[in-house]
Scaffold this active site. Structure first.
Site, mmCIF file in Angstrom:
data_model
loop_
_atom_site.group_PDB
_atom_site.id
_atom_site.type_symbol
_atom_site.label_atom_id
_atom_site.label_comp_id
_atom_site.label_asym_id
_atom_site.label_seq_id
_atom_site.Cartn_x
_atom_site.Cartn_y
_atom_site.Cartn_z
ATOM 1 N N ASP A 22 -3.593 -11.776 -0.022
ATOM 2 C CA ASP A 22 -4.278 -12.433 1.090
ATOM 3 C C ASP A 22 -5.761 -12.070 1.155
ATOM 4 O O ASP A 22 -6.599 -12.916 1.473
ATOM 5 C CB ASP A 22 -3.610 -12.060 2.427
ATOM 6 C CG ASP A 22 -2.274 -12.773 2.585
ATOM 7 O OD1 ASP A 22 -1.800 -13.371 1.596
ATOM 8 O OD2 ASP A 22 -1.710 -12.742 3.697
ATOM 9 N N ASN A 30 -1.340 -18.625 0.395
ATOM 10 C CA ASN A 30 -0.411 -18.614 1.532
ATOM 11 C C ASN A 30 -0.914 -17.656 2.601
ATOM 12 O O ASN A 30 -0.131 -17.034 3.324
ATOM 13 C CB ASN A 30 0.990 -18.215 1.049
ATOM 14 C CG ASN A 30 2.062 -18.606 2.063
ATOM 15 O OD1 ASN A 30 1.788 -19.343 3.009
ATOM 16 N ND2 ASN A 30 3.267 -18.104 1.881
ATOM 17 N N ASP A 55 8.191 -4.214 13.466
ATOM 18 C CA ASP A 55 8.249 -3.822 12.055
ATOM 19 C C ASP A 55 8.612 -2.348 11.887
ATOM 20 O O ASP A 55 9.515 -1.995 11.133
ATOM 21 C CB ASP A 55 6.910 -4.093 11.371
ATOM 22 C CG ASP A 55 6.741 -5.573 11.060
ATOM 23 O OD1 ASP A 55 7.738 -6.313 11.193
ATOM 24 O OD2 ASP A 55 5.623 -5.973 10.697
ATOM 25 N N GLU A 98 11.905 -11.451 6.451
ATOM 26 C CA GLU A 98 12.135 -11.618 5.010
ATOM 27 C C GLU A 98 13.621 -11.827 4.720
ATOM 28 O O GLU A 98 14.012 -12.501 3.786
ATOM 29 C CB GLU A 98 11.622 -10.392 4.246
ATOM 30 C CG GLU A 98 10.124 -10.393 3.971
ATOM 31 C CD GLU A 98 9.279 -9.992 5.169
ATOM 32 O OE1 GLU A 98 9.797 -9.971 6.305
ATOM 33 O OE2 GLU A 98 8.071 -9.740 4.957
ATOM 34 N N HIS A 148 10.421 -5.699 1.500
ATOM 35 C CA HIS A 148 9.676 -4.447 1.300
ATOM 36 C C HIS A 148 10.080 -3.368 2.292
ATOM 37 O O HIS A 148 10.192 -2.191 1.936
ATOM 38 C CB HIS A 148 8.172 -4.725 1.387
ATOM 39 C CG HIS A 148 7.723 -5.436 2.631
ATOM 40 N ND1 HIS A 148 6.653 -5.045 3.374
ATOM 41 C CD2 HIS A 148 8.235 -6.520 3.286
ATOM 42 C CE1 HIS A 148 6.501 -5.860 4.410
ATOM 43 N NE2 HIS A 148 7.449 -6.760 4.371
ATOM 44 N N ARG A 149 10.330 -3.749 3.537
ATOM 45 C CA ARG A 149 10.653 -2.718 4.537
ATOM 46 C C ARG A 149 12.052 -2.131 4.335
ATOM 47 O O ARG A 149 12.290 -0.959 4.610
ATOM 48 C CB ARG A 149 10.496 -3.260 5.960
ATOM 49 C CG ARG A 149 9.084 -3.710 6.212
ATOM 50 C CD ARG A 149 8.659 -3.684 7.659
ATOM 51 N NE ARG A 149 7.310 -4.194 7.730
ATOM 52 C CZ ARG A 149 6.225 -3.501 7.388
ATOM 53 N NH1 ARG A 149 6.337 -2.246 7.014
ATOM 54 N NH2 ARG A 149 5.037 -4.044 7.430
ATOM 55 N N LYS A 198 4.834 -6.337 -1.599
ATOM 56 C CA LYS A 198 4.331 -7.249 -0.550
ATOM 57 C C LYS A 198 3.232 -6.595 0.281
ATOM 58 O O LYS A 198 2.236 -7.214 0.609
ATOM 59 C CB LYS A 198 5.500 -7.673 0.339
ATOM 60 C CG LYS A 198 5.112 -8.600 1.469
ATOM 61 C CD LYS A 198 5.989 -9.841 1.507
ATOM 62 C CE LYS A 198 5.367 -10.972 2.293
ATOM 63 N NZ LYS A 198 5.488 -10.849 3.718
#
Ligand code: DC
Length: 672
Positions: free
Chosen positions: A52, A95, A327, A355, A402-403, A430
């Site tokens: 990003d 994105n 998160d 996700e 990822h988490r 990510k």
């Protein structure tokens, strides 16, 4: 970064010392845009390097900003928006939602000729509410595809700023953020500019981040009540000169948790310091710290650091509404494994649409570890394993999330000292590609230590190829101990010191202080790349001679032990299993017939362009075998507990599979 199919994390006892974590994504892209909109130079430190931010940097270049990388700093030379407009540009924004929304608003207010597009998924992400708000104030925006979605074209505005601007706040807070960052561009000659949020305002912490960063760039947005924002008359962006992007607070949660789990004996320095993140943090997820304190962790904080160590033990169970930290609440679920009773995390319905369905995923994986878990529509209740004996060595799935992967690593602190297997560890890319490397750099293994697999055998038996492939498959470090003897021989040659027992002490001194460096397949000696130079037959022969000197061997022991680092080591040599790592978890003694070995070495040398006769090679091999096997000090022989592998008729791939089968058979994972 680990791109292996799985990663076995050995049991960990604790973390210590200090870490600095990658920058926050939300802050990074906001700072980039505001630096671009401020005349003059801004130095940005700690910028996140991710897809990003790369897209945003490219867009800024196209708009005429100067972008330079200066070591760890990024320097942006901003546009002087008072005197010049950016050139026409077609911007591709991948994105990156933050880039699309904020650039749309800023460019629409500045005016010019721009087209903004992205990947197909970006063209399914709504932007209509932002466009409506911008059109209200006179911006010229057309949809190039479906109405309400990118791609869009932007033209010259006729701005009217005397009426409050209405924007919806219940779809994405990025719309409001976009307006807040764009409107100071138009307020220089205008009166106060007022934005009113219609409906509920979600993700308020992100608006607070926007306001905090605007303030650093000289614009003090007033907040009147929950939904009215005022940009004061005459506001103008001014570069702060230098700005530090604070580390990502969600990424920090795993390290804060690890600090809370650390056995005090394993963290003698008194805990783990997280640099760059503390009381001055502007990210909402920093409130994770309050939650871990409630669980009993000891967290000391300063303006820009946190220091964490174990407090209450076991941790105290909690019952918490986690709406404000969706998160990092996942990290609390992992910590609940270590609590003194059941913990309940509430108001986490958003987990279901991330996700993966994170409530279901977390429940399934924590159960594999021995916990009892109840799922609700918007909550999860976790009862830890009843005792150390109830913990299970598990192979945990990560759901390309990822988490999930980062949370899984926290199971390695279990009191039963079991390793944990993490499937597809590469999914951490990510947000944190080097997560595991960063963890391993500050973690200490539990008593079982760091696993070592030894591959010993005679020259040209294929040890190097086998050991290298094993290291790749398991994500382990690789010690090519032969290279250390080769380097010592080369260093002796460079120092004009003949390899002779009379010079033993001097040669040992050379070996002890070898200025060697190993990186990414290359080997350096005193700053010189000697990767190829140490592979000649002459150096190999001298290596065999220098390796027969006991003082030289002793001098290289500490260096070899230093390779035993998390998460594991593949050690290749002659005496790995017998002398250097006698407690290794698996020892393989690799052999092949001498004809086969001579043929392999011949092919190897030919491929490097060296012409050698087969007969000479056979004689050389036999001489080296004889010396390596018959010397007094650590002669080449199989360790008593080594498994023999004659690979004369096996391909490298077949040998690798065989050793992995042996390795797997020694692992405790029940569901691997
Ligand atoms: O594996 P290699 O051919 O690169 O090793 C070069 C020499 O180093 C070899 O002839 C013997 C010596 N050596 C040793 O004595 N002990 C080791 N662990 C590795 C190599």
């Amino acid at each position: 970064m680990f791109t292996t199919g799985f990663l076995d994390v050995p049991a960990l006892a604790g973390v210590g010392s200090a870490v600095r974590l990658p920058g926050s994504k939300s802050i990074s892209n906001r700072v980039l845009l505001l630096a671009a909109l401020s005349a003059g130079k801004t130095r940005i430190d700690g910028l996140l390097d991710s897809d990003d931010t790369r897209v945003m940097l490219q867009a800024l270049r196209q708009l005429g900003c100067g972008v330079a990388q200066n070591g760890a700093s990024t320097e942006i030379v901003g546009l002087d928006t008072q005197t010049a407009t950016p050139p026409p540009a077609k911007l591709f924004l991948g994105n990156a939602g933050t880039a699309m929304r904020s650039l749309t608003a800023a460019l629409a207010v500045l005016g010019g000729q721009f087209e903004l597009s992205g990947v197909p998924r970006m063209h399914e992400r709504p932007i209509g509410d932002l466009v409506d708000a911008l059109r209200q104030l006179g911006c010229q925006i057309d949809y190039l595809g479906q109405g309400g979605y990118p791609p869009i074209a932007i033209g010259q505005p006729a701005l009217r700023l005397d009426q409050p601007i209405a924007v919806r706040g219940d779809v994405s807070s990025q719309f409001l953020t976009g307006l807040l960052m764009a409107l100071p561009l138009a307020s220089a000659g205008a009166g106060d500019v007022v934005i009113e949020v219609a409906g509920e305002l979600i993700s308020r912490p992100y608006i607070d981040i926007t306001r905090a960063i605007l303030l650093r760039f000289g614009v003090a947005v007033r907040c009147e009540g929950a939904r009215r924002f005022v940009i004061p008359a005459g506001s103008r962006y001014r570069s702060p000169g230098q700005i530090q992007v604070e580390p990502d607070a969600s990424s920090a949660s795993y390290f804060i948790a690890a600090g809370a789990l650390s056995d005090a004996a394993a963290a003698p320095s008194g805990g783990l310091t997280i640099e760059g993140l503390g009381d001055n943090a502007i990210q909402g997820d920093i409130r994770f710290v309050d939650a871990v304190r409630r669980m009993g962790a000891h967290v000391e904080s300063g303006p820009d650091h946190l220091r964490v160590r174990r407090g209450a033990w076991p941790l105290k169970a909690i019952d918490l509404d986690c709406n404000h930290i969706p998160d990092s609440a996942m990290t609390l679920a992992a910590l609940a494994l270590y609590a003194d009773g059941p913990s309940t995390l509430r108001n986490i319905a958003s987990w279901r649409v991330k996700e993966t369905d994170r409530i279901a995923a977390m429940a399934a994986e924590l159960r594999k570890l021995g916990a009892t878990v109840q799922e609700g529509a918007d909550c999860i209740r976790i009862t830890p394993p009843a005792s150390p004996a109830h913990w299970r060595a598990a192979s945990l799935s990560t759901y390309d999330d990822h988490r999930m992967a980062m949370c899984a690593s926290l199971a390695a602190f279990n009191p039963a000292q079991l390793p944990v297997r993490i499937q597809n560890p590469g999914c951490v890319a990510k947000t944190f590609p080097d997560y595991f490397e960063t963890l391993f750099a500050v973690a200490r293994p539990a008593a079982a230590g760091v696993p070592v697999i030894c591959v010993d055998g005679p020259t040209a038996s294929g040890k190097g190829a086998l050991a290298g492939a094993l290291a790749q498959r398991l994500g382990y470090h690789y010690l090519d101990s032969g290279a250390l003897y080769r380097l010592s021989a080369l260093a002796a040659e460079q120092a004009a010191l003949s390899i002779d027992v009379r010079h033993e002490a001097a040669l040992a001194q050379l070996a002890r202080t070898l200025p060697a460096r190993f990186d990414g397949g290359h080997i350096w000696l005193a700053g010189q790349d000697v990767t190829d130079a140490i592979r000649t037959e002459a150096v190999g022969m001298n290596a065999s001679k220098i390796a027969a000197l006991p003082q030289v061997r002793a001098a290289l022991v500490a260096l070899q032990h230093g390779f035993q680092r998390l998460p594991g080591l593949i050690a290749d040599g002659r005496d790995m299993g017998t002398v250097i790592f006698p407690d290794a978890a698996l020892k393989v003694y690799l052999t092949a017939s001498s004809e086969q070995r001579a043929r392999r070495r011949h092919a190897q040398l030919l491929s490097r362009g060296a012409a050698v006769k087969m007969a000479d090679l056979c004689a050389d091999l036999q001489a080296r075998d004889a010396r390596d096997m018959n010397r007094e000090a650590a002669p080449l022989k199989a360790a008593k507990d080594a498994l023999l592998l004659d690979n004369s008729a096996l391909s490298i791939a077949q040998s690798v599979e065989q050793v992995l089968l042996w390795w797997q058979a020694r692992q405790p994972f029940q569901n691997a």
